[in-house]
Structures are given as structure tokens and as C-alpha cells.
Design a protein around this motif. Structure first.
Motif, mmCIF file in Angstrom:
data_model
loop_
_atom_site.group_PDB
_atom_site.id
_atom_site.type_symbol
_atom_site.label_atom_id
_atom_site.label_comp_id
_atom_site.label_asym_id
_atom_site.label_seq_id
_atom_site.Cartn_x
_atom_site.Cartn_y
_atom_site.Cartn_z
ATOM 1 N N GLY A 1 0.826 -1.204 0.000
ATOM 2 C CA GLY A 1 0.000 0.000 0.000
ATOM 3 C C GLY A 1 0.861 1.256 0.000
ATOM 4 N N ALA A 2 0.312 2.316 -0.607
ATOM 5 C CA ALA A 2 1.015 3.599 -0.667
ATOM 6 C C ALA A 2 0.097 4.655 -0.072
ATOM 7 N N GLY A 3 0.415 5.066 1.158
ATOM 8 C CA GLY A 3 -0.429 6.071 1.825
ATOM 9 C C GLY A 3 0.352 7.325 2.143
ATOM 10 N N LEU A 4 -0.320 8.248 2.801
ATOM 11 C CA LEU A 4 0.291 9.551 3.116
ATOM 12 C C LEU A 4 1.450 9.427 4.103
ATOM 13 N N THR A 5 1.353 8.484 5.040
ATOM 14 C CA THR A 5 2.442 8.290 6.008
ATOM 15 C C THR A 5 3.747 8.019 5.263
ATOM 16 N N ILE A 6 3.644 7.187 4.233
ATOM 17 C CA ILE A 6 4.830 6.855 3.439
ATOM 18 C C ILE A 6 5.232 8.065 2.603
ATOM 19 N N HIS A 7 4.225 8.755 2.079
ATOM 20 C CA HIS A 7 4.557 9.894 1.235
ATOM 21 C C HIS A 7 5.270 11.007 2.007
ATOM 22 N N HIS A 8 4.909 11.201 3.278
ATOM 23 C CA HIS A 8 5.595 12.228 4.078
ATOM 24 C C HIS A 8 7.096 11.917 4.170
ATOM 25 N N ALA A 9 7.458 10.630 4.228
ATOM 26 C CA ALA A 9 8.879 10.245 4.248
ATOM 27 C C ALA A 9 9.519 10.538 2.885
ATOM 28 N N ARG A 10 8.827 10.178 1.807
ATOM 29 C CA ARG A 10 9.331 10.452 0.456
ATOM 30 C C ARG A 10 9.560 11.966 0.276
ATOM 31 N N ALA A 11 8.629 12.762 0.826
ATOM 32 C CA ALA A 11 8.680 14.210 0.612
ATOM 33 C C ALA A 11 9.646 14.915 1.565
ATOM 34 N N GLY A 12 10.219 14.169 2.513
ATOM 35 C CA GLY A 12 11.177 14.770 3.440
ATOM 36 C C GLY A 12 10.538 15.413 4.660
ATOM 37 N N ARG A 13 9.226 15.224 4.844
ATOM 38 C CA ARG A 13 8.536 15.812 6.000
ATOM 39 C C ARG A 13 8.650 14.927 7.244
ATOM 40 N N ILE A 14 9.039 13.665 7.030
ATOM 41 C CA ILE A 14 9.316 12.758 8.147
ATOM 42 C C ILE A 14 10.744 12.275 7.956
ATOM 43 N N LYS A 15 11.486 12.206 9.060
ATOM 44 C CA LYS A 15 12.906 11.829 8.978
ATOM 45 C C LYS A 15 13.054 10.351 8.603
ATOM 46 N N VAL A 16 13.889 10.082 7.633
ATOM 47 C CA VAL A 16 14.185 8.699 7.273
ATOM 48 C C VAL A 16 15.635 8.637 6.803
ATOM 49 N N ALA A 17 16.360 7.613 7.305
ATOM 50 C CA ALA A 17 17.757 7.442 6.887
ATOM 51 C C ALA A 17 17.777 6.878 5.480
ATOM 52 N N THR A 18 18.530 7.485 4.583
ATOM 53 C CA THR A 18 18.558 7.060 3.181
ATOM 54 C C THR A 18 19.929 6.478 2.843
ATOM 55 N N PRO A 19 20.046 5.644 1.796
ATOM 56 C CA PRO A 19 18.945 5.185 0.942
ATOM 57 C C PRO A 19 18.030 4.200 1.681
ATOM 58 N N ARG A 20 16.774 4.227 1.320
ATOM 59 C CA ARG A 20 15.786 3.418 2.020
ATOM 60 C C ARG A 20 14.711 2.909 1.059
ATOM 61 N N VAL A 21 14.263 1.668 1.287
ATOM 62 C CA VAL A 21 13.075 1.126 0.623
ATOM 63 C C VAL A 21 11.900 1.413 1.544
ATOM 64 N N LEU A 22 10.945 2.222 1.093
ATOM 65 C CA LEU A 22 9.787 2.603 1.912
ATOM 66 C C LEU A 22 8.705 1.515 1.862
ATOM 67 N N GLY A 23 7.650 1.710 2.648
ATOM 68 C CA GLY A 23 6.453 0.868 2.526
ATOM 69 C C GLY A 23 6.309 -0.165 3.626
ATOM 70 N N HIS A 24 5.078 -0.315 4.144
ATOM 71 C CA HIS A 24 4.841 -1.312 5.197
ATOM 72 C C HIS A 24 3.539 -2.082 5.029
ATOM 73 N N GLU A 25 2.640 -1.620 4.135
ATOM 74 C CA GLU A 25 1.324 -2.277 4.027
ATOM 75 C C GLU A 25 1.405 -3.432 3.014
#
Ligand code: ZN
Length: 344
Positions: free
Chosen positions: A36-60
Motif C-alpha cells: 500500500g502507498a499512503g500519506l504516512t509513506i509519502h511524508h517520508a518520500r517528501a522529506g517531512r518525516i525523517k528517514v535514513a537514506t537510501p531506504r526502501v519505503l512501505g509497510h502495508e
């Protein structure tokens, strides 16, 4: 394997070939069918939530176990699984009383601190996988089954926190979003008397009604609290569920609460809002926060969908190659309900 990588926060997602994961002790690897692709994931893609990169996103995810590491006895090859989004310790006070979203030794999120489901394979600690019941046709509906662990489980928890009862009128703020439409559906399933969808995007109201809303309130017209009071004959709403959680939505929602009203926030980025304690006292209002769901609520959500009591609304299913284009649409709030990347 093919994987979608976030190389730097705020940059476009890219498709690359990276080594297949192999499981270490206490881990398993699963072949991903959909994520699934939701807003929680999109906030990480957009840089609004901190995520160490490079990273494979997604949990659903809907996935099938293909390899298990040393010492793993809870899962075996061929088991269908989804993921639990939070990485929790299982040992602290909050984990032991089944409130693991408050874990004192919180280790982060699947798809942020460790690689997630936007890839052909996913490697997770065994405790992060949740088995999908045999009664759920995950091969036929991998996108819908994948989003249950968040899009259904999060609203299910809210129905309990807010104690939604058959006499309650429930208003959902941000009702057209991915969690919002599912909240409408689950509030209806929980026997709310009346369900009201509040959103800025009138184009999403058709989907809101399909999901179970009786009434829609166009927030772009302003006067949201007044519109909600009019919709309830002046009595006010019993439960306000706020996925936007800006100061303006929180204040409008609380102003529209009637006696015994409950306000639930699920947004973490809003500003500070004002509440009059005299109003809280006079009406016995309750202000609540609700984070994600417990593993138990994910398992119950899978069970409810398997029985046909609920069904996730996935309106867009695209191949991995179109991940960035899909996230552009999420950024512009053009996705109704949930979207999913199809990998299998
Ligand atoms: Zn814990």
C-alpha cells in the motif's frame, strides 16, 4: 531484486536492482505481492518525516515467506504475511499491557529504520510479520489485503478509543483521504447512528458516501462547526475524528461537539489549538490521541475483512515502475482511498 529507493529525502523515488535480502537469526524474507502507498509513506518520500537514506519505503504488504533465518519457529516457507508497522520491544510496561504503540524502547518503523515493501522481497524480524488467515484470499486481492494492517486497523482502534455507540453521530475530518474513507467505513460498521464526512475536496464526496457517509460537509465553504451543528439539529456531534489536526480543524471539531463529545486526533503536524476548560467541564468533553493500532487490532482487522464485514477501498494499483508518478498524485491529494504498488 527490483526495489524502489528513496536516495535523499525530498527527491524522486528511483527503481534500481539491489541484492536479494537473506535472513539472519530471528528474521525471515518474504516475496512481496503488493504494498500500500499512503500519506504516512509519502511524508517520508517528501522529506517531512525523517528517514535514513537510501531506504526502501512501505509497510502495508501482502507477502509470502520464502526463507527463514536460524532459530525461527513461528513462521515457515509459504506462509502468507503482512507487516506490523511499529518496531516494539515486547517487554516494556506498555508492550506487556497490549498498548505497544506507546513502547518505551521504540525502535522505529518498517520502511523507515529498516527497508520496507516497495521491492520484490522484504526482510524483517519475525516479530514484524503477522500471518494472514487462510480464510482471506490474499492471492486474488493482494492490494486490498496489504492495506488492512494500517487502513483498517487504525480506524478499528479509533472506534474503541472513542467508544462509538449506536446512538452516536460521528464526523470524520479529512474524510476523503486514505485513512479517512476507511474511518467512515469502520464507523458505519461500528453502528454509528450517523456518519458525516468533512473534507476540502468535494470531488471525493462520492467515494465518502460509497464508504458509508450519510452527510458531507464541504470545508472549503468555511463555517465548519456551524455546518456540523446544522446537520445535527443544533445538538452537536458525539465523536469528531481528525486526520488533518490543524489548529483550525481541531477547534472547529471541538466547537461542534455536543454533550459527552469525544475528539480524537490522529495527526501529528498541526499547530497548538485552544480549548475552553469551562466548555470541557460543562459538556464533559474528552480529548483523545490515537496512534496506529496494536498487533491484536491488526489480527482482528484481517479477520473482519476475511468474514466480509469490511473491505478496503484501493482505487489505484500500479506496477513498481510507476511508484514516483503515484507519489506525485499523493502529493497533490489526487488519490481517493488507498493506492498500492503491485510487485508480484
Ligand atoms: Zn515495548
Amino acid at each position: 531484486m527490483k526495489a524502489i529507493l528513496l536516495k535523499e529525502p525530498g527527491t524522486p523515488l528511483v527503481l534500481e536492482n539491489i541484492p536479494d535480502p537473506s535472513p539472519g537469526a530471528g528474521e525471515a524474507v518474504a516475496k512481496v505481492l503488493a504494498c500500500g502507498a499512503g500519506l504516512t509513506i509519502h511524508h517520508a518520500r517528501a522529506g517531512r518525516i525523517k528517514v535514513a537514506t537510501p531506504r526502501v519505503l512501505g509497510h502495508e504488504i501482502t507477502a509470502e515467506i520464502v526463507a527463514i533465518g536460524p532459530g525461527v519457529t513461528q513462521l515457515k516457507r509459504g506462509d502468507p504475511v503482512t507487516a506490523y508497522f511499529y518496531m516494539t520491544c515486547a517487554e516494556c510496561k506498555w508492550c506487556r499491557v497490549n498498548r505497544e504503540t506507546l513502547c518505551e524502547n521504540f525502535r522505529g518503523y518498517v520502511g523507515r529504520e529498516i527497508d520496507g515493501g516497495y521491492a520484490e522481497y522484504i526482510r524483517l524480524p519475525v516479530s514484524s510479520f503477522i500471518r494472514i488467515p487462510d480464510t482471506l484470499d490474499w492471492r486474488e486481492h493482494p492490494a486490498e489485503v496489504g492495506v488492512i494492517c494500517d487502513a483498517i486497523a487504525t480506524p478499528l482502534k479509533v472506534t474503541r478509543k472513542a467508544r462509538i455507540a449506536p446512538t452516536d453521530t460521528v464526523a470524520v475530518f479529512g474524510a476523503g483521504g486514505g485513512l479517512g474513507v476507511h474511518m467512515l467505513q469502520v464507523a458505519r460498521w461500528a453502528h454509528a447512528r450517523k456518519v458525516i464526512a468533512v473534507d476540502l475536496a468535494a470531488a471525493k464526496f462520492e467515494a465518502c458516501i460509497k464508504a458509508g457517509a450519510d452527510v458531507t460537509v464541504d470545508a472549503s465553504e468555511g463555517r465548519v462547526a456551524e455546518q456540523l451543528l446544522e446537520a445535527t439539529g443544533g445538538r452537536g456531534i458525539d465523536v469528531a475524528i481528525d486526520f488533518v489536526s490543524a489548529a483550525s480543524t481541531a477547534e472547529a471539531a471541538i466547537a461542534a461537539l455536543g454533550k459527552g463529545g469525544r475528539y480524537v486526533t490522529l495527526g501529528g503536524h498541526g499547530g497548538t489549538f485552544a480549548v475552553n476548560p469551562g466548555e470541557m467541564l460543562r459538556k464533559e468533553l474528552e480529548l483523545l490521541g490515537s496512534r496506529y493500532a496494536t498487533r491484536e487490532e491488526v489480527i482482528e482487522s484481517l479477520e473482519l475483512v476475511a468474514r466480509g464485514e469490511l473491505w478496503p477501498m484501493v482505487t489505484e494499483k500500479v506496477p513498481l515502475e510507476q511508484a514516483e508518478a503515484l507519489h506525485q498524485r499523493l502529493e497533490k491529494a489526487l488519490v481517493t482511498g488507498r493506492a498500492a504498488l503491485m510487485t508480484g
